[in-house]
Design a protein around this motif. Sequence first.
Motif, mmCIF file in Angstrom:
data_model
loop_
_atom_site.group_PDB
_atom_site.id
_atom_site.type_symbol
_atom_site.label_atom_id
_atom_site.label_comp_id
_atom_site.label_asym_id
_atom_site.label_seq_id
_atom_site.Cartn_x
_atom_site.Cartn_y
_atom_site.Cartn_z
ATOM 1 N N VAL A 16 -34.262 23.564 36.694
ATOM 2 C CA VAL A 16 -33.741 24.314 37.834
ATOM 3 C C VAL A 16 -32.264 24.651 37.617
ATOM 4 N N ILE A 17 -31.505 23.706 37.121
ATOM 5 C CA ILE A 17 -30.086 23.953 36.841
ATOM 6 C C ILE A 17 -29.936 25.002 35.741
ATOM 7 N N LEU A 21 -28.119 28.692 35.935
ATOM 8 C CA LEU A 21 -27.090 29.115 34.987
ATOM 9 C C LEU A 21 -27.502 30.379 34.244
ATOM 10 N N ALA A 22 -28.785 30.476 33.896
ATOM 11 C CA ALA A 22 -29.249 31.650 33.151
ATOM 12 C C ALA A 22 -29.068 32.921 33.965
ATOM 13 N N SER A 27 -25.710 37.639 35.008
ATOM 14 C CA SER A 27 -25.299 38.636 35.999
ATOM 15 C C SER A 27 -23.803 38.890 35.986
ATOM 16 N N ILE A 28 -23.025 37.906 35.584
ATOM 17 C CA ILE A 28 -21.570 38.055 35.633
ATOM 18 C C ILE A 28 -21.084 39.104 34.637
ATOM 19 N N GLY A 29 -21.516 38.990 33.397
ATOM 20 C CA GLY A 29 -21.053 39.916 32.357
ATOM 21 C C GLY A 29 -21.384 41.370 32.646
ATOM 22 N N PRO A 30 -22.665 41.690 32.882
ATOM 23 C CA PRO A 30 -22.983 43.084 33.201
ATOM 24 C C PRO A 30 -22.337 43.574 34.488
ATOM 25 N N GLN A 74 -33.029 37.100 34.026
ATOM 26 C CA GLN A 74 -33.973 36.781 35.098
ATOM 27 C C GLN A 74 -35.312 36.332 34.512
ATOM 28 N N ILE A 75 -35.740 36.950 33.438
ATOM 29 C CA ILE A 75 -36.991 36.546 32.794
ATOM 30 C C ILE A 75 -36.882 35.125 32.266
ATOM 31 N N VAL A 76 -35.757 34.789 31.666
ATOM 32 C CA VAL A 76 -35.555 33.421 31.175
ATOM 33 C C VAL A 76 -35.566 32.434 32.329
#
Length: 87
Positions: A16-17, A21-22, A27-30, A74-76
């Motif tokens: 879950v953690i 993080l994934a 999301s931050i970079g894009p 999101q897939i990961v």
Amino acid sequence: MGVVVALNPLISAASVIAAGLAIGLASIGPGVGQGTAVGQAVEGITRQPEVEGKIRGNLLLSLAFMVSLTIYGQIVALELLFANHFV
């Protein structure tokens, strides 16, 4: 057999953690990149309005590539949550 049962809550919590993080890091970079790209595109269009179509086309293509990075994250995350191979 008892060791595997004892590790399942730990593996579930770590998954879950890791999923959080994934999706967060993906999301931050894009997000930052999209803001920068749009800002530079608007600046370029205001400087040279005659090439607006070319700038807009390149902008939309680059935004699509940036969104795909978020979708991969999101897939990961979904795989870690629902199709976890470690459990």
